[in-house]
Design an enzyme around this catalytic site. Structure first.
Site, mmCIF file in Angstrom:
data_model
loop_
_atom_site.group_PDB
_atom_site.id
_atom_site.type_symbol
_atom_site.label_atom_id
_atom_site.label_comp_id
_atom_site.label_asym_id
_atom_site.label_seq_id
_atom_site.Cartn_x
_atom_site.Cartn_y
_atom_site.Cartn_z
ATOM 1 N N ARG A 66 57.497 46.776 55.936
ATOM 2 C CA ARG A 66 57.241 45.337 56.040
ATOM 3 C C ARG A 66 55.791 44.977 55.755
ATOM 4 O O ARG A 66 55.236 44.063 56.385
ATOM 5 C CB ARG A 66 57.633 44.800 57.416
ATOM 6 N N LYS B 171 65.195 32.242 54.828
ATOM 7 C CA LYS B 171 64.033 32.058 55.689
ATOM 8 C C LYS B 171 63.067 33.229 55.533
ATOM 9 O O LYS B 171 63.487 34.375 55.318
ATOM 10 C CB LYS B 171 64.448 31.909 57.161
ATOM 11 N N LYS C 299 68.718 37.497 62.765
ATOM 12 C CA LYS C 299 68.105 38.176 61.632
ATOM 13 C C LYS C 299 66.618 38.402 61.901
ATOM 14 O O LYS C 299 65.980 37.671 62.666
ATOM 15 C CB LYS C 299 68.271 37.355 60.350
ATOM 16 N N ASP C 300 66.065 39.410 61.232
ATOM 17 C CA ASP C 300 64.664 39.773 61.418
ATOM 18 C C ASP C 300 63.738 38.614 61.053
ATOM 19 O O ASP C 300 64.033 37.808 60.171
ATOM 20 C CB ASP C 300 64.318 40.987 60.564
ATOM 21 N N ARG C 301 62.595 38.580 61.716
ATOM 22 C CA ARG C 301 61.613 37.541 61.420
ATOM 23 C C ARG C 301 60.716 37.939 60.251
ATOM 24 O O ARG C 301 60.599 37.189 59.275
ATOM 25 C CB ARG C 301 60.752 37.266 62.658
#
Length: 360
Positions: A33, A62, A91-93
């Site tokens: 990430r 998003k 869902k992941d940020r």
């Protein structure tokens, strides 16, 4: 001291149960990430909006937004209560994710949505029903790992093994909150030694964290015993892609079906009632969960029903490509599974340091 002790450890400081790997120690290290585009997730839905009805379904992309914050923003934009906004899964940020939301708008027109940075509306269609949790079938992942320090041949061999055998279906670390805070607060609350959650969303997070941690504890013991993907006497099995359960003893071909990936062993998500295992499987589960009896009683007292979860996670469509020190991965996982669980069987990953920011 106003805390409960568990096996000699202060309950408030008990970290979430460890998740030992099944395929060996991580082969090296990598950065995950570094950029939002390094972690992409797309929902694969089982339902297509019909084009009419009092619920407006929205597919949204998003970036650096968590699911609940988007739901709150949509509620404000549409002038409706937060509970009138539905979504299928969290869902992941720190990622680029595409997922569906629904707005309950009986007798109301579609709202004009002024999307803030990081939120993009892809499509909008009406439907007769609210989008409920667990509606999507799977998630498609595209990951980029950078600064990889591992032998390429060993990585390829491990990835081929994962593609063939799957991985233990652990709940990932994000389920337990930062520094395991949701897990620890949930334990203290359910044992009667800590504060109750003040918000509905916190209640759900804490309950989920505790059940997930208890499941992980049982699964970890099966991994240590080499039976996370094999039958134990008294096992309850779950067909692949289904939430149904049946006793392995009732299926003459259970072993063959399990080897073919048609069914999977299961572990407990504790609560009240539910279908119970037997034999060696039950003994293992009861032994692992015995120290948590008061917490499990607290779960039942909160109206949480017991359930089961597959102990084996198939990783379908796994593909990879690498050059220099970068590794690209793509794969599909069933709803409720964690990409970080797959990565943990491959590499030790770390994320970039970043500062949190407030949401409007």
């Amino acid at each position: 001291m106003n805390v409960t002790e568990l096996n000699g450890a202060v309950l408030n400081n008990v970290g979430a149960p460890a998740r030992p790997p099944a395929h060996g120690a991580p082969l090296g290290r990598a950065l995950m990430r570094e950029q939002f585009a390094d972690f992409r997730v797309d929902e694969i839905m089982t339902v297509t909006p019909e084009g009419e009805g009092e619920h407006l379904w929205l597919e949204i992309e998003k970036t650096d937004w968590n699911t609940e914050d988007v739901a709150l923003w949509l509620a404000r934009q549409a002038g409706i209560h937060r509970l009138s906004v539905g979504y299928s899964g969290l869902k992941d940020r720190r990622a680029i994710t595409r997922q569906w939301f629904s707005l309950h708008l009986p007798g109301k027109p579609d709202p004009d949505l002024d999307c803030p940075p990081g939120v993009r509306l892809l499509q909008a269609r009406r439907h007769r029903r609210k989008l409920n949790r667990g509606t999507h079938r799977a998630n498609a992942f595209q990951l980029c790992l950078r600064q990889v320090q591992a032998d390429p041949a060993a990585l390829a061999e491990r990835l081929a093994l994962i593609a063939r055998l799957g991985v233990p279906n652990y709940f990932g670390e994000q389920r337990f909150g930062r520094d395991d805070s949701n897990w620890q607060r949930g334990l203290a609350w359910l044992s009667g030694e800590g504060e109750a959650p003040r918000k509905r969303t916190l209640r759900g997070l804490w309950l989920s964290a505790v059940r997930s941690g208890l499941f992980n504890a049982v699964l970890a013991e099966r991994v240590r015993g080499g039976c996370w993907d094999r039958l134990l006497d008294g096992d309850l099995l779950q067909p692949d892609g289904s939430r149904g359960l049946f006793a392995a003893a009732d299926e003459p071909g259970a072993e063959t079906r399990l080897s073919a990936g048609d069914v999977h062993p299961t572990g407990p998500l504790p609560g009240a009632g539910g279908m119970a295992s037997s034999g060696a499987c039950q003994i293992l589960e009861q032994t692992v969960l015995a120290p948590w009896a008061a917490v499990i009683e607290g779960l039942a007292g909160q109206g949480v029903d017991a359930a089961r979860r597959a102990t084996r996670l198939p990783v379908s469509g796994l593909d990879w490509d690498s050059w220099d020190d970068t590794l690209h991965l793509s794969f599909h996982l069933p709803a409720g599974a964690f990409a970080t669980t797959v990565l943990a069987e491959l590499l030790e990953t770390r994320g970039p340091e970043r500062r949190s920011r407030e949401r409007l």
